[in-house]
Design an enzyme around this catalytic site. Structure first.
Site, PDB file in Angstrom:
ATOM      1  N   ASP A  80     -89.497  56.822 -91.280  1.00  0.00           N
ATOM      2  CA  ASP A  80     -90.382  55.701 -90.988  1.00  0.00           C
ATOM      3  C   ASP A  80     -91.804  56.168 -90.699  1.00  0.00           C
ATOM      4  O   ASP A  80     -92.070  57.357 -90.495  1.00  0.00           O
ATOM      5  CB  ASP A  80     -89.870  54.927 -89.773  1.00  0.00           C
ATOM      6  CG  ASP A  80     -88.531  54.270 -90.017  1.00  0.00           C
ATOM      7  OD1 ASP A  80     -88.203  54.027 -91.183  1.00  0.00           O
ATOM      8  OD2 ASP A  80     -87.817  53.996 -89.027  1.00  0.00           O
ATOM      9  N   TYR A 110     -81.046  64.655 -86.121  1.00  0.00           N
ATOM     10  CA  TYR A 110     -82.338  64.192 -85.612  1.00  0.00           C
ATOM     11  C   TYR A 110     -82.510  64.608 -84.163  1.00  0.00           C
ATOM     12  O   TYR A 110     -81.531  64.692 -83.405  1.00  0.00           O
ATOM     13  CB  TYR A 110     -82.438  62.670 -85.697  1.00  0.00           C
ATOM     14  CG  TYR A 110     -82.787  62.129 -87.061  1.00  0.00           C
ATOM     15  CD1 TYR A 110     -84.115  61.913 -87.430  1.00  0.00           C
ATOM     16  CD2 TYR A 110     -81.788  61.809 -87.974  1.00  0.00           C
ATOM     17  CE1 TYR A 110     -84.431  61.399 -88.677  1.00  0.00           C
ATOM     18  CE2 TYR A 110     -82.101  61.294 -89.228  1.00  0.00           C
ATOM     19  CZ  TYR A 110     -83.428  61.093 -89.572  1.00  0.00           C
ATOM     20  OH  TYR A 110     -83.735  60.578 -90.810  1.00  0.00           O
TER      21      TYR A 110
END
Length: 244
Positions: A52, A110
């Site tokens: 993103d 992540y």
């Protein structure tokens, strides 16, 4: 025709994510611009993930196909000459022609960073979420284990997502502190849109007592986005590792 597999790292601050968009600058577009200068043609670049806007990558993989016979070590050197300073090529190898950096992934990892100091640190503005209230990292590590396993994570996906299959398997979830920085590290076979950021936002709700001890599993099983926490800001998120 060669299929080159490249590992890159990038600071996502100045980009609207990875994927090319019509009216915004993205990492993919900037990388293709650099590759066009090197290969004298605009290659079709495939990426391993759609990060993103504002999200960073310590390790990101992509492939491009080319007829060029430039040595892989020279590809790294040349691309780093053409790329801006917030994107770097770490490595390049020849791989199987059919290899796809997204579809061949076994798992991704992540890391999310929260700066937990009482006073904001201006140097972390683009690289960590400032949360000034006390965080109990040991309690959050314990509660985060609820995410581990195979579940329908529909409740941890942005409402704008059009993905039909929302079942994912989370392999591990760790939380730890180093000084005022609190780290959240999660590995799974795949992630939904905003899934990690919603997980972190939900753990903040757990920390604040809005989700009581032992209630997190019911939140997951409900598959209801309204029962999970807020979406944590993007600047604290890093794609850290991709496993093939």
């Amino acid at each position: 025709m060669r299929n080159l597999l490249l590992e890159i790292a990038y600071d996502g601050t100045n980009y609207h994510g990875w994927q090319v968009q019509r009216n915004a600058v993205t990492v993919q577009e900037v990388f293709q611009n650099a590759a066009q200068k090197l290969f004298c043609e605009r290659p079709d670049v495939k990426g391993c993930s759609r990060t993103d806007s504002g999200v960073h990558a310590n390790s990101y993989f992509l492939t491009l196909k080319t007829d060029s016979d430039i040595a892989v070590e020279n590809v790294v050197t040349a691309l780093n000459t053409y790329l801006p300073k917030d994107i770097a090529v770490l490595s390049c190898i020849d791989t199987d022609y059919e290899f796809h950096p997204r579809y061949n992934v076994k798992s991704k990892e992540y890391i999310y960073k929260i700066y937990n100091g009482k006073i904001r640190n201006p140097f972390f503005k683009n690289y960590a979420y400032h949360y000034k209230y006390p965080l109990d990292e040991s309690y959050l590590r314990e509660e985060a284990q609820t995410f581990v396993g195979t579940y329908d994570f529909k409740g941890f996906c942005s409402a704008n997502s059009k993905v039909e299959d929302t079942v994912r398997t989370v392999y591990s979830f760790d939380v730890w502190r180093e000084g005022d920085m609190v780290y959240f590290r999660v590995e799974a076979d795949g992630f939904l849109y905003n899934m990690v950021r919603i997980m972190v936002g939900t753990l903040i709700f757990v920390n604040e007592g809005k989700i009581k001890k032992g209630e997190l599993r019911d939140v997951i099983l409900s598959a209801d986005r309204k029962k999970a926490g807020k979406t944590a800001p993007p600047q604290g998120l890093y794609l850290n590792k991709v496993n093939y």
